[in-house]
Design a protein around this motif. Structure first.
Motif: not given
Length: 660
Positions: A537-539, A590-594, A648-650, A657-658
């Motif tokens: 639950a880092t978000g 954030i965008v998380f894409t294949d 995924l959390a990392h 953070q960026s």
């Protein structure tokens, strides 16, 4: 006559099962301790309320509680598996049974929490769908009960159409009877099923597949079910057919040569061209032979892994399972899935689908990681011995090309021994490279990797040509020697050398000399695999735009992102994702894409977003991409598939953070 108090004691002691009674209108009339344990409400809070109490708002709005009562009233019972609600507002996946009460009006409702079993089943389905070939499960009578997505997509058949004996409908009519008889014989005898036959694709074309099914037996030796895989071997079959045809043509040409002496020049030219075509077919056949042996071994390994996973899932389905056993079976599934992921990564490395670069690595450790692949290619009748004679075995070279060189030397040794013998790999440090093929000695620190076989050896006259492309000392159909030219090129490009010591009757020793890494600090500077520390639950509610064209992976990833404390919006294409960002420039964090998707790829999407929204972080994910192999990640962070929740959390935490 049953003691009512005894029956009530049994009901109250069933803490893993919610046992509830309802009147004909669906109002709760009793509530055991298991119901309080599973659902959270006390008996005082629940009795008198309607049975829709623990249904989700969505199911209540759809009328599911009432439909269930109507079905039980009409048919005597109603089974269901759906998401249920607890008193604290949390949700869980439950298996429910509603029955009419005997001897009195009303109903009995039994609910069991199956969240862990469902999660394990979903992970198993994801693993099966990730495999490149067909995967199937059959019952003790040989009837299909499960197939993976690749099986369904290739044949264009729905899952239900392949079940039972429906899979035989996609087998070529000329092969159907033979395949059916062989399958029935395996079911009858309990022996492995191994057949090669043509399978119809969704467009009506046929390709050749090699299928293997193995029985899984219980403690009493009786078969519980069958698990199997089918691998595409169409190219190998075509190469063999072509080679046979060309051989017949050559024999015919030789037989009739005396009748064509007056056209000797033209006949000689034709023979040369024919030989070139035969050599090309032979090279392709040998490649297919190596691929066939490798894929057969991989299929065997995957069948073993699937056996562990499917067995653990079956055990998780047992009622009244203790927490200790549940944890043990879940750990077994996770560990086996990790082994499958490592096997897939090794195959991708040999296929050169990963970015390549020189780095410092330990030769002995690398050989240990690829030992299974070397053994698979060498065959079961070849014994591989590893003899380590150096404390520091660090070299500076391309690790994937090193793996390929070792694979080629192992194949060459296997062919020289006719598939049976001992292959000894010796690793030691040398102060120089000795004079080789007319070249003087080279001073320096080198790690020497020697591959010794117990084959027939090489004639002295053939030694100067042994590393030439397409030169071989073997008979037709027993190897080409093509791999040795790759070993020679790799050694030279790495600043090393390859030497050979052989004579007829005493085998051969190929020694690969590679530069020693200057010191351990150089090795430690090389990129190392690290396992991100456990993060939960880092978000903090950040909005993540998830781009994934696979529905199963997309649904799972969206749920996982939500569980990690983010808000996820899932879309199935890069075009749709770009349109959403352009319509709401500040919405997503954030965008998380294949990477590999139809139409616009994940890298193209990331490049477009970086140009228009440079502060919007993009995280790529992929398990197989020729684009990444050829061009790299273009500066974007990459999370390798299959990924874990912690991984995924990392990645998401780093991206979040960026932006700060």
């Amino acid at each position: 006559m049953t003691d009512p108090s005894l029956a009530q004691d049994i009901i109250d002691s069933s803490t893993d099962f919610a046992i509830i009674t309802l009147d004909p209108e669906g109002l709760i009339t009793s509530w055991n301790s298991g119901a309080e344990h599973v659902l959270g409400w006390s008996a005082e809070e629940a009795i008198g309320q309607h049975g829709r109490l623990f249904f989700t708002k969505e199911d209540q709005a759809a009328g599911s509680p009432e439909h269930e009562i109507q079905r039980a009233r009409r048919e005597g019972r109603a089974l269901n598996e759906r998401t249920h609600m607890r008193a604290d507002g949390s949700r869980f996946w439950g298996s429910g049974l509603l029955m009419r009460r005997k001897g009195s009006p009303g109903f009995v409702k039994i609910v069991r929490d199956r969240t862990h079993e469902r999660e394990a089943e979903r992970r198993l389905a994801s693993l099966m769908d990730a495999l490149p070939g067909f995967v199937f499960e059959a019952d003790t009578d040989g009837h299909y009960v499960q197939t993976n997505a690749r099986y369904q997509d290739y044949t264009g058949r729905a899952h239900s159409d392949l079940l039972g004996d429906g899979w035989l409908e996609v087998v070529h009519p000329d092969h159907r009877s033979r395949t059916h008889d062989a399958w029935k014989e395996s079911i009858r005898t309990g022996r492995s099923f191994e057949q090669t036959f043509l399978v119809a694709a969704h467009d009506g074309s046929y390709r050749c597949f090699a299928c293997r099914g193995i029985p899984e037996a219980g403690d009493d030796g009786r078969v519980l079910r069958w698990i199997g895989t089918c691998i595409d071997v169409e190219n190998e079959a075509k190469a063999r057919a072509m080679l046979e045809g060309l051989n017949l043509s050559l024999e015919h040409a030789v037989t009739n040569r005396s009748a064509a002496l007056e056209e000797s020049h033209r006949a000689l030219q034709s023979e040369v061209e024919e030989r070139e075509r035969i050599e090309e077919a032979l090279r392709q056949s040998q490649k297919m032979e190596a691929i066939g042996q490798l894929t057969g071994g991989v299929a065997h390994d995957f069948n073993n892994l699937l056996t562990v996973i499917l067995g653990s899932v079956d055990l998780l389905r047992r009622p009244n399972l203790s927490d200790e056993k549940r944890e043990r079976y879940m750990s077994s599934i996770a560990e086996t899935a990790e082994r499958a992921a490592k096997l897939t990564n090794q195959l991708l490395a040999f296929a050169r689908r990963q970015p390549l670069k020189a780095e410092a690595f330990d030769v002995v450790k690398r050989l240990g990681e690829t030992g299974n692949v070397l053994q698979t290619v060498s065959g079961a009748r070849v014994t591989i011995d590893l003899d380590v004679r150096c404390e520091s075995c660090l070299i500076e070279a391309d690790p994937v090309q090193f793996d390929t060189a070792m694979l080629n030397m192992a194949v060459n040794a296997r062919d020289a021994m006719d598939g049976e013998g001992t292959l000894t790999i010796t690793v030691e440090e040398r102060a120089c490279v000795p004079p080789t093929r007319g070249h003087g000695a080279v001073a320096g620190r080198f790690v020497a990797v020697s591959v010794r076989d117990t084959g027939a050896g090489i004639a002295h006259d053939d030694l100067p040509r042994i590393f030439e492309p397409f030169f071989t000392t073997k008979e037709v159909g027993r190897g080409t020697g093509l791999g040795l030219s790759q070993v020679f090129g790799f050694a030279k490009q790495s600043g090393g050398e390859i030497a050979i010591d052989s004579a007829p009757g005493r085998g051969a020793v190929f020694t690969l000399y590679l530069p020693h890494a200057e010191d351990k600090q150089k090795a430690s500077a090389a990129p190392a695999e690290t396992t991100p520390t456990a993060v939960t639950a880092t978000g903090s509610g950040q909005d993540v735009l998830l781009v994934e064209d696979n529905q199963l992976v997309g649904e799972f990833a969206a749920q996982l992102i939500g569980d990690l404390g983010y808000t996820a919006l899932w879309v199935s294409s890069a075009q749709e994702a770009l349109a959403l960002v352009e319509a709401n420039p500040g919405k997503f964090d954030i965008v998380f894409t294949d990477v590999v998707m139809p139409g616009m790829s994940g890298i193209e999407l990331a490049e477009a977003l970086r140009e228009k929204y440079p502060k919007l972080p993009v995280v790529l994910t992929s398990g197989y991409s020729h684009v990444l192999a050829a061009e790299g990640t273009h500066g974007f962070d990459l999370l390798q598939k299959p990924y874990t929740a912690d991984g995924l959390a990392h990645a998401l935490q780093k991206a979040a953070q960026s932006r700060k």
